[in-house]
Design a protein around this motif. Structure first.
Motif, PDB file in Angstrom:
ATOM      1  N   LEU A  34       0.835  -1.206   0.000  1.00 52.92           N
ATOM      2  CA  LEU A  34       0.000   0.000   0.000  1.00 52.92           C
ATOM      3  C   LEU A  34       0.871   1.259   0.000  1.00 52.92           C
ATOM      4  O   LEU A  34       0.563   2.240  -0.682  1.00 52.92           O
ATOM      5  CB  LEU A  34      -0.934   0.014   1.210  1.00 52.92           C
ATOM      6  N   PHE A  51      -7.960   3.004  -0.149  1.00 54.71           N
ATOM      7  CA  PHE A  51      -7.843   1.552  -0.220  1.00 54.71           C
ATOM      8  C   PHE A  51      -8.727   0.872   0.821  1.00 54.71           C
ATOM      9  O   PHE A  51      -8.855   1.354   1.945  1.00 54.71           O
ATOM     10  CB  PHE A  51      -6.395   1.115   0.051  1.00 54.71           C
ATOM     11  N   ILE A  81      -6.977  -5.846  -2.471  1.00 56.73           N
ATOM     12  CA  ILE A  81      -6.936  -4.402  -2.237  1.00 56.73           C
ATOM     13  C   ILE A  81      -7.899  -3.755  -3.211  1.00 56.73           C
ATOM     14  O   ILE A  81      -7.701  -3.805  -4.426  1.00 56.73           O
ATOM     15  CB  ILE A  81      -5.523  -3.823  -2.445  1.00 56.73           C
TER      16      ILE A  81
END
Length: 172
Positions: A34, A51, A81
């Protein structure tokens, strides 16, 4: 190996991986991926991406599986995700969509760097508002860009590339 060699090698070696071993994916590893996405370029540095991470056992995994023709990949993934754009932070749809693509590519390269396989699922955006609502998110607030499936690769991904010269509109 120089930094240039490492980066170009990662770009050339990364493949879409659609089969996973079932081994759990560590939360800290997902945070690393991320963070790679977070560093993508965006117009006006607006960073509109948001996200939602879904791990196995979360009922939203099955919800997502039911909303795509790639249900097997979604069910087998060690983490998913959801990549969205926050509408209020957007300033130009085309530029923000391009930025989301850069964010996703950074995450795919990040997954490759930490030894995971990943695939960018784009077909699911055809039902974007339905996906957002079904996972408890607001279509008024967010726009779904993709779902990235992650996992420990069961086998390598494949894929050839068209020769560069065939892509050039004119030689240089």
């Amino acid at each position: 190996m120089t930094q240039q060699d490492v980066i170009l090698c990662a770009i050339r070696e990364r493949r879409s991986v659609r089969h996973y071993t079932g081994e759990p994916v560590a939360r800290e590893t997902v945070r690393t991926i991320l963070d790679a996405g977070r560093w993508a370029p965006s117009g006006l540095n607006n960073q509109p991406w948001r996200f939602l991470v879904v791990f196995p056992g979360d009922p939203r995994q099955e919800v997502l599986a039911g909303l795509t023709k790639y249900a097997r990949i979604v069910r087998e993934a060690g983490a998913l995700i959801m990549v969205c754009l926050e509408r209020q932070r957007m300033y130009n749809a085309m530029k923000d969509h391009q930025g989301a693509g850069a964010c996703i590519q950074n995450m795919l390269l990040g997954a490759h760097a930490v030894g995971l396989g990943a695939v960018w699922l784009g077909e699911i955006v055809n039902r974007g508002d339905e996906v957002l609502t079904a996972t408890g998110l607001s279509p008024e607030r967010l726009e779904l860009m993709a779902v990235v499936a992650l996992g420990h690769p069961e086998r390598a991904g494949g894929g050839d590339r068209i020769p560069l010269d065939d892509m050039l509109l004119e030689p240089f």
